[in-house]
Write an enzyme that holds these catalytic residues in place. Structure first.
Site, PDB file in Angstrom:
ATOM      1  N   LYS A  34     -50.883   5.696  39.197  1.00  0.00           N
ATOM      2  CA  LYS A  34     -50.002   5.347  37.940  1.00  0.00           C
ATOM      3  C   LYS A  34     -50.497   3.879  37.418  1.00  0.00           C
ATOM      4  CE  LYS A  34     -46.399   3.718  40.758  1.00  0.00           C
ATOM      5  NZ  LYS A  34     -45.086   4.157  41.668  1.00  0.00           N
ATOM      6  N   ARG A 130     -31.964   4.455  42.652  1.00  0.00           N
ATOM      7  CA  ARG A 130     -32.762   4.326  41.529  1.00  0.00           C
ATOM      8  C   ARG A 130     -32.647   5.412  40.619  1.00  0.00           C
ATOM      9  NH1 ARG A 130     -38.748   2.113  41.309  1.00  0.00           N
ATOM     10  NH2 ARG A 130     -39.235   4.228  42.402  1.00  0.00           N
ATOM     11  N   TYR A 252     -51.834 -29.107  31.465  1.00  0.00           N
ATOM     12  CA  TYR A 252     -50.432 -29.386  30.909  1.00  0.00           C
ATOM     13  C   TYR A 252     -49.243 -29.784  31.757  1.00  0.00           C
ATOM     14  CZ  TYR A 252     -52.208 -26.582  27.078  1.00  0.00           C
ATOM     15  OH  TYR A 252     -53.132 -26.117  25.892  1.00  0.00           O
ATOM     16  N   MET A 299     -53.986 -20.759  29.493  1.00  0.00           N
ATOM     17  CA  MET A 299     -54.074 -19.345  28.950  1.00  0.00           C
ATOM     18  C   MET A 299     -55.564 -18.918  29.299  1.00  0.00           C
ATOM     19  SD  MET A 299     -53.531 -17.947  25.253  1.00  0.00           S
ATOM     20  CE  MET A 299     -51.813 -18.349  25.058  1.00  0.00           C
TER      21      MET A 299
END
Ligand SMILES: *Cc1c(COP(=O)(O)O)cnc(C)c1O
Length: 355
Positions: A34, A130, A252, A299
């Site tokens: 999947k 679930r 950063y 990124m």
């Protein structure tokens, strides 16, 4: 020259892992592919084992149709069955197997006009809470489905919530409730085990298993001795190197500050490629030598510590996960699981090999 971030997908390792899963569990194994084979490429993975796989499992009709379109003839199970009645004709036309996990699905299936009876995997909620029918609803659904003209065969199934925790009583309780509920049905086709159960819960073995993550080489029990091979090797290269002195910081947020003179390598891979931004201090290997991620993952780029790797240079290969660096270990550093790392891998070049 193009961006050097590459996900190498080794289909021979995938095939090896399928054989390991099948042999450990015994019986037949549905290879769970999947979500585009957990990010590895569903068609390529399916083709790699189509001659030996007992079947495949995917989440939904769209994923199954992609495999049929690529010429995959093996049995394919839809793990969530159908989402609406309108899917049934295509499910039947493409010879797909259905999980039935809710009462509303039972009603639709029994009321439908089908060209052919369909193969059903009836799912019990034995404690995961679930999806799945409760034990009393389960027996009722079974007796209505079994022998109905729309139903070819019924396989009994359930799914574990905590099979990756060997100390958990929950799995033992789920197995007991399942067995107690189905004991009088006299059905031989049963499927309980996902990867963690195949590896850790021999009591859960039955004639069908459903291995997923172990096929991609990550052991959900974090046992390094399991004979699995990493299928995805995520690599990139160093594109910039600088030396920073004590007290200087990088990237950063300046979250890494050097405590001594530090050689920093910048690697062309970032969170837009699926590398987790939260992976602080995760392991990586440069030219085969282990080091760690420093500073904040951005990124398109991330930093590695090259201080102890004298041979590192522009163009040096960095393994982010694969053979030397377990995806499990990077996942741990990021507070997640290898499943998520694989599923998120994108933008990088996917290169397939099969030896
Ligand atoms: C995804 C899934 C599996 C495979 O689980 P792994 O932990 O990846 O082995 C098995 N069964 C069901 C019902 C699933 O949804």
């Amino acid at each position: 020259m193009s961006r050097p971030a590459i996900a190498h997908i080794r289909l021979d390792a995938f095939r090896h892992n399928y054989r390991v899963a099948k042999q450990m569990h015994g019986g037949k194994a549905l290879a769970v592919i999947k979500a585009n084979a957990y990010g590895h490429g569903a068609v390529q993975c399916a083709k790699a084992i189509e001659n030996e796989a007992d079947g495949f499992a995917v989440a939904c009709l769209e994923e199954a149709l992609q495999l049929r379109l690529a010429g995959i003839k093996n049995s394919i199970l839809l793990l969530e069955g159908f989402f609406e009645a309108a899917e049934l004709p295509e499910i039947v036309a493409n010879d797909l197997w259905l999980v039935v996990h809710a009462q509303w699905q039972v009603e639709i299936l029994l009321a439908a006009k089908l060209a052919k009876p369909v193969h059903v995997w009836l799912k019990m909620d034995s404690g995961m809470h679930r999806v799945g029918l409760s034990p009393s609803g389960y027996i009722q659904a079974y007796s209505r489905l079994n022998g109905h003209p729309n139903v070819a065969k019924v396989v009994l199934m359930s799914h574990f919530a905590n099979a990756d925790t060997l100390s958990s009583e929950h799995t033992t309780q789920q197995i007991a409730l399942f067995q107690q509920t189905v004991q009088n049905l006299g059905v031989v086709d049963v499927s309980l085990a996902n990867s963690a159960a195949i590896l850790g819960w021999p009591q859960a073995r039955a004639n069908w298993s459903r291995p997923g993550i172990m096929l991609y080489g990550a052991d959900p029990l974090y046992d390094a001795k399991t004979p699995l091979r990493a299928v995805m090797q995520l690599t990139s290269q160093i594109i910039s190197i600088r030396k920073i002195t004590k007290g200087e910081s990088i990237g950063y947020g300046s979250i890494f500050t050097a405590e001594k003179e530090t050689l920093v390598g910048v690697v062309a891979c970032g969170y837009a490629d699926g590398y987790p931004r939260s992976a602080m201090g995760a392991p990586a290997a440069v030219e085969g030598k282990k080091t760690r991620i420093i500073g904040r993952v951005s990124m398109d780029m991330l930093f590695v510590d090259l201080t102890d790797i004298q041979t590192a240079n522009i163009g040096s290969t960095v393994e982010l996960w694969g053979d030397q660096i377990l995806a499990n270990d990077v996942a741990k550093a990021a507070g997640t699981i290898a499943y998520e790392l694989f599923c998120n891998t994108k933008r990088v070049q996917f290169r397939y090999s099969d030896n």
